[in-house]
Design an enzyme around this catalytic site. Structure first.
Site, PDB file in Angstrom:
ATOM      1  N   CYS A 125     -28.053  24.240  52.617  1.00  0.00           N
ATOM      2  CA  CYS A 125     -27.049  24.220  51.552  1.00  0.00           C
ATOM      3  C   CYS A 125     -26.347  22.869  51.534  1.00  0.00           C
ATOM      4  O   CYS A 125     -25.867  22.406  52.566  1.00  0.00           O
ATOM      5  CB  CYS A 125     -26.037  25.335  51.819  1.00  0.00           C
TER       6      CYS A 125
ATOM      7  N   CYS B  71     -22.592  22.995  52.868  1.00  0.00           N
ATOM      8  CA  CYS B  71     -22.124  23.240  54.241  1.00  0.00           C
ATOM      9  C   CYS B  71     -23.216  23.088  55.298  1.00  0.00           C
ATOM     10  O   CYS B  71     -22.965  23.365  56.471  1.00  0.00           O
ATOM     11  CB  CYS B  71     -21.508  24.637  54.353  1.00  0.00           C
TER      12      CYS B  71
ATOM     13  N   CYS C  41     -24.909  30.671  49.028  1.00  0.00           N
ATOM     14  CA  CYS C  41     -24.850  30.394  50.458  1.00  0.00           C
ATOM     15  C   CYS C  41     -23.883  31.374  51.114  1.00  0.00           C
ATOM     16  O   CYS C  41     -22.774  31.571  50.635  1.00  0.00           O
ATOM     17  CB  CYS C  41     -24.368  28.968  50.685  1.00  0.00           C
TER      18      CYS C  41
ATOM     19  N   CYS D 179     -20.570  29.120  52.681  1.00  0.00           N
ATOM     20  CA  CYS D 179     -19.551  28.475  51.834  1.00  0.00           C
ATOM     21  C   CYS D 179     -19.487  29.063  50.427  1.00  0.00           C
ATOM     22  O   CYS D 179     -18.636  28.666  49.638  1.00  0.00           O
ATOM     23  CB  CYS D 179     -19.775  26.968  51.774  1.00  0.00           C
TER      24      CYS D 179
ATOM     25  N   CYS E  51     -35.016  31.487  42.284  1.00  0.00           N
ATOM     26  CA  CYS E  51     -35.201  30.259  41.503  1.00  0.00           C
ATOM     27  C   CYS E  51     -34.001  29.362  41.788  1.00  0.00           C
ATOM     28  O   CYS E  51     -32.895  29.632  41.334  1.00  0.00           O
ATOM     29  CB  CYS E  51     -35.278  30.620  40.016  1.00  0.00           C
TER      30      CYS E  51
HETATM   31 ZN   LIG Z   1     -23.106  26.517  52.019  1.00  0.00          ZN
END
Ligand SMILES: [Zn+2]
Length: 178
Positions: free
Chosen positions: A84, A87, A145, A148, A165
């Protein structure tokens, strides 16, 4: 901050959210999704803008979608792990990536316990046309995510499979066998 939440609390929260058609994270609600779930990484909009490009902010924090074929990763076939951009949590692996040639990054699933699915209240089902998977009230299902809360992408139906996607702009890539 209480970083842990047991499964029963999470399920109870999800059930309440869905029943009330006001479920998981979007924008301000990212900070505290229904049911008391708190993300481990919380930043102000100014802090997010300082670390993300304007396009990345629009995608990760406002649920935006990148232009197809615009990211570094949509044709990537190298082995490795995607994290991600908000984070650094590892969220997807190349092992489960699938090439669909549509210009985004597709995966059969995320890394266990690191991707959350929520309801995209900003976008009713007609936004994505056929193949987009609808949640309650005809809204799209989005991928976030877990650490975060950043928006990563949406869930699509391809044949008999559901795939994630994902916007390549929401991901960093680390080469290497997972
Ligand atoms: Zn994250």
């Amino acid at each position: 901050m209480n970083k842990t939440m047991n499964r029963r609390q999470l399920l109870a929260g999800a059930a309440v959210g869905i029943a009330g058609a006001s479920a998981l994270p979007v924008k301000a609600e990212l900070v505290s999704a229904g049911g008391g779930y708190e993300f481990e990484v919380i930043r102000t909009d100014d802090e997010w803008r300082a670390m993300l490009s304007p396009e990345e902010f629009e995608i990760l924090r406002n649920g935006g979608t990148e232009t197809p074929k615009s990211s570094l990763w949509w044709e990537n076939t190298e082995a490795g792990t995607y994290s991600c951009k908000g984070c650094d949590l590892h969220v997807y692996e190349s092992e489960y990536q699938v090439q669909l040639g549509k210009g985004w990054v597709f995966f059969f699933h995320g890394i266990p316990n690191n991707v959350m699915l929520g309801i995209d209240k900003q976008r009713p089902s007609e936004y994505g046309g056929s193949g987009m998977v609808e949640g309650p009230a005809g809204h799209l299902i989005e991928s976030h995510c877990r650490r975060c809360g950043s928006h990563l992408g949406h869930v699509l139906q391809v044949g008999l499979f559901l795939v994630h996607c994902i916007n390549g702009a929401s991901l960093n890539f680390e080469p290497g066998s997972a």
